[in-house]
Scaffold this active site. Sequence first.
Site, PDB file in Angstrom:
ATOM      1  N   GLU A  34       0.848  -1.197   0.000  1.00 58.76           N
ATOM      2  CA  GLU A  34       0.000   0.000   0.000  1.00 58.76           C
ATOM      3  C   GLU A  34       0.877   1.239   0.000  1.00 58.76           C
ATOM      4  O   GLU A  34       1.765   1.385   0.842  1.00 58.76           O
ATOM      5  CB  GLU A  34      -0.912  -0.004   1.225  1.00 58.76           C
ATOM      6  CG  GLU A  34      -1.647   1.290   1.500  1.00 58.76           C
ATOM      7  CD  GLU A  34      -2.470   1.790   0.321  1.00 58.76           C
ATOM      8  OE1 GLU A  34      -2.409   2.999   0.038  1.00 58.76           O
ATOM      9  OE2 GLU A  34      -3.162   0.966  -0.317  1.00 58.76           O
ATOM     10  N   ARG A 108     -16.491   4.110   5.531  1.00 58.33           N
ATOM     11  CA  ARG A 108     -15.436   3.394   4.813  1.00 58.33           C
ATOM     12  C   ARG A 108     -14.285   2.985   5.744  1.00 58.33           C
ATOM     13  O   ARG A 108     -13.744   1.888   5.623  1.00 58.33           O
ATOM     14  CB  ARG A 108     -14.897   4.251   3.669  1.00 58.33           C
ATOM     15  CG  ARG A 108     -13.830   3.558   2.828  1.00 58.33           C
ATOM     16  CD  ARG A 108     -13.344   4.456   1.716  1.00 58.33           C
ATOM     17  NE  ARG A 108     -14.377   4.682   0.720  1.00 58.33           N
ATOM     18  CZ  ARG A 108     -14.548   3.913  -0.357  1.00 58.33           C
ATOM     19  NH1 ARG A 108     -13.758   2.867  -0.552  1.00 58.33           N
ATOM     20  NH2 ARG A 108     -15.503   4.184  -1.230  1.00 58.33           N
ATOM     21  N   TYR A 222     -27.198   9.338   4.503  1.00 62.56           N
ATOM     22  CA  TYR A 222     -27.656   8.295   5.428  1.00 62.56           C
ATOM     23  C   TYR A 222     -26.773   8.352   6.667  1.00 62.56           C
ATOM     24  O   TYR A 222     -25.610   8.794   6.606  1.00 62.56           O
ATOM     25  CB  TYR A 222     -27.582   6.903   4.779  1.00 62.56           C
ATOM     26  CG  TYR A 222     -26.316   6.623   4.023  1.00 62.56           C
ATOM     27  CD1 TYR A 222     -25.159   6.197   4.668  1.00 62.56           C
ATOM     28  CD2 TYR A 222     -26.264   6.791   2.638  1.00 62.56           C
ATOM     29  CE1 TYR A 222     -23.997   5.943   3.975  1.00 62.56           C
ATOM     30  CE2 TYR A 222     -25.103   6.552   1.933  1.00 62.56           C
ATOM     31  CZ  TYR A 222     -23.974   6.127   2.598  1.00 62.56           C
ATOM     32  OH  TYR A 222     -22.814   5.883   1.900  1.00 62.56           O
TER      33      TYR A 222
END
Length: 395
Positions: A34, A108, A222
């Site tokens: 990453e 997330r 939401y």
Amino acid sequence: MSKKLHAIIAGAGVGGLTAAVALARAGLRVTLLERASVLGEVGAGLQLAPNATSCLARLGLLDRVSVFASAPEQLRIRRGRDGKELTRVPLGPIADFRWGAPWFVIHRADLQRALLEACAAESDITLHTGLAVTGFALSSNGVEVGARNGDDIERIEGDLLIGADGLRSLVRERIGLGMGDAPVWSGRTAWRAVVPAKLAPPEALRLETNLWLGPRTHLVHYPVRMGELVNVVAIAEDGWRAEGVDDLWSVAAEPAEISPSFNTWCDEARGLVIAARQWLRWPLFDRNPVRRWRNERVALLGDAAHPMLPFFAQGAAQAIEDAAALGDAFHAHGGNINAALAAYEDTRASRAGAVVIASRRQGAVYHMRGPMGLARDFVMRRLGPERMMNRLDWL
């Protein structure tokens, strides 16, 4: 005992992390690379429709994810200018019963946390942050990946490489796809914010997903984190492409830049936009679907393979589908890398391409104006909840 295949995955986003678990469960050793030094909270909320949560369940990940997720009771679709309800789609237990898995909303970062915990629990998964893939070389015996760590280049040897490195995928370019099929700009910008519950209008805290439609604009919101925050995404048509920007997800924007797009909207919707104090913006791109995602030892996954517009809320879901299919392919074909990657591509390319095209069309519907917008509103009202659900069955 035969030696385990070693898979290298470029990118530790949702797709890369899920793929790591899927491959480890299929008996592979996995190294995740990453580029970011820290996996942060960029991106805020996302929706996980039942096609995604069913894959998470098969991989044994759903229990981890459900700790952080909420199941909205319904999707409400309203007209932005006056708040008139056009239709609603029941979710909650009805979605679970109809589609065999829950419909979740989640921050997330919380999804990423659940996936990271699952990776940490697998002895065959190793994650390296701060390593940006710079290239790779293939041989008959494997693949050697170069990754930059500051001024140093490290070389990691493996048997296969999975490019889960996003819209601007280097892996895609190096297998001959990235230069000839440049990302397609949609002409739209997405603005994303999270609003603390204490600042949000009370109606926005209801456990439901809300979609507001207006001419050349729409708004989705939401609650996430058990109602502590409201995730807000506003999309409007403009000419900004973020040219020269390295990180498309982290461009800060002033509230005054977005509010004019919603000045004529009803108080409830406009109030939520005004309540957001910090916004990030990014231009929306996708790519035309392609059938080729791989060569003998390298394959693409998630946005690297099929970046899509967010109008079906399927970006993360399709990456999760990819990951599950990749694991299935190695379960079926064992150490035959070429056969496994071919089966993965055959399973996923057509399906993901269909979602890319459907997402484009949905965006055009959302942003209709004038007589076309009136016709869209009329059709939505006439369809009603059951036929709206019928239209989602394929997805």
